[in-house]
Design a protein around this motif. Structure first.
Motif, PDB file in Angstrom:
ATOM      1  N   ALA A   1       0.835  -1.205   0.000  1.00  0.00           N
ATOM      2  CA  ALA A   1       0.000   0.000   0.000  1.00  0.00           C
ATOM      3  C   ALA A   1       0.872   1.258   0.000  1.00  0.00           C
ATOM      4  N   PHE A   2       1.936   1.251   0.792  1.00  0.00           N
ATOM      5  CA  PHE A   2       2.843   2.402   0.828  1.00  0.00           C
ATOM      6  C   PHE A   2       3.486   2.639  -0.534  1.00  0.00           C
ATOM      7  N   ASP A   3       3.921   1.570  -1.179  1.00  0.00           N
ATOM      8  CA  ASP A   3       4.547   1.710  -2.489  1.00  0.00           C
ATOM      9  C   ASP A   3       3.556   2.207  -3.536  1.00  0.00           C
ATOM     10  N   ALA A   4       2.315   1.746  -3.463  1.00  0.00           N
ATOM     11  CA  ALA A   4       1.303   2.213  -4.413  1.00  0.00           C
ATOM     12  C   ALA A   4       1.020   3.703  -4.213  1.00  0.00           C
TER      13      ALA A   4
ATOM     14  N   VAL B   1       4.280  10.244  -7.075  1.00  0.00           N
ATOM     15  CA  VAL B   1       5.230  10.597  -8.126  1.00  0.00           C
ATOM     16  C   VAL B   1       4.478  10.926  -9.406  1.00  0.00           C
ATOM     17  N   GLY B   2       3.414  10.189  -9.700  1.00  0.00           N
ATOM     18  CA  GLY B   2       2.668  10.413 -10.922  1.00  0.00           C
ATOM     19  C   GLY B   2       1.884  11.700 -10.935  1.00  0.00           C
TER      20      GLY B   2
ATOM     21  N   PHE C   1       1.384   2.336 -13.787  1.00  0.00           N
ATOM     22  CA  PHE C   1       0.548   1.997 -12.635  1.00  0.00           C
ATOM     23  C   PHE C   1      -0.821   1.502 -13.100  1.00  0.00           C
ATOM     24  N   GLY C   2      -1.413   2.200 -14.064  1.00  0.00           N
ATOM     25  CA  GLY C   2      -2.716   1.790 -14.581  1.00  0.00           C
ATOM     26  C   GLY C   2      -2.679   0.419 -15.234  1.00  0.00           C
TER      27      GLY C   2
END
Length: 75
Positions: free
Chosen positions: A14-17, A23-24, A41-42
């Motif tokens: 969850a933290f990485d997402a 960033v995006g 990511f998408g």
């Protein structure tokens, strides 16, 4: 390493997402880099969803076909 495998926890995922989305959307990267990050990511989310659907549909056995013999009375 002695062959031990360490798996990430759900909190790390969850933290990485969230960091990836930050960033995006909110970073000072050029637009092409931000769009690339958001696109990756998408695609990851879509791939995970499609994989989940495939696994879910593969778990369900197909219904057996009804066999009717000639001149058999079926109600």
């Amino acid at each position: 390493m002695d062959g031990d495998i360490t798996l990430a926890s759900k909190a790390d995922l969850a933290f990485d997402a969230l960091r990836f989305l930050y960033v995006g959307f909110l970073s000072s990267l050029p637009a092409w880099a931000r769009y690339t990050v958001l696109g990756l990511f998408g695609l990851t989310v879509v791939y995970g969803f499609v994989s989940w659907l495939r696994k879910r549909s593969a778990d369900q056995p197909e219904a057996p076909a009804d066999v009717h013999e000639d001149e058999a009375r079926v109600r």
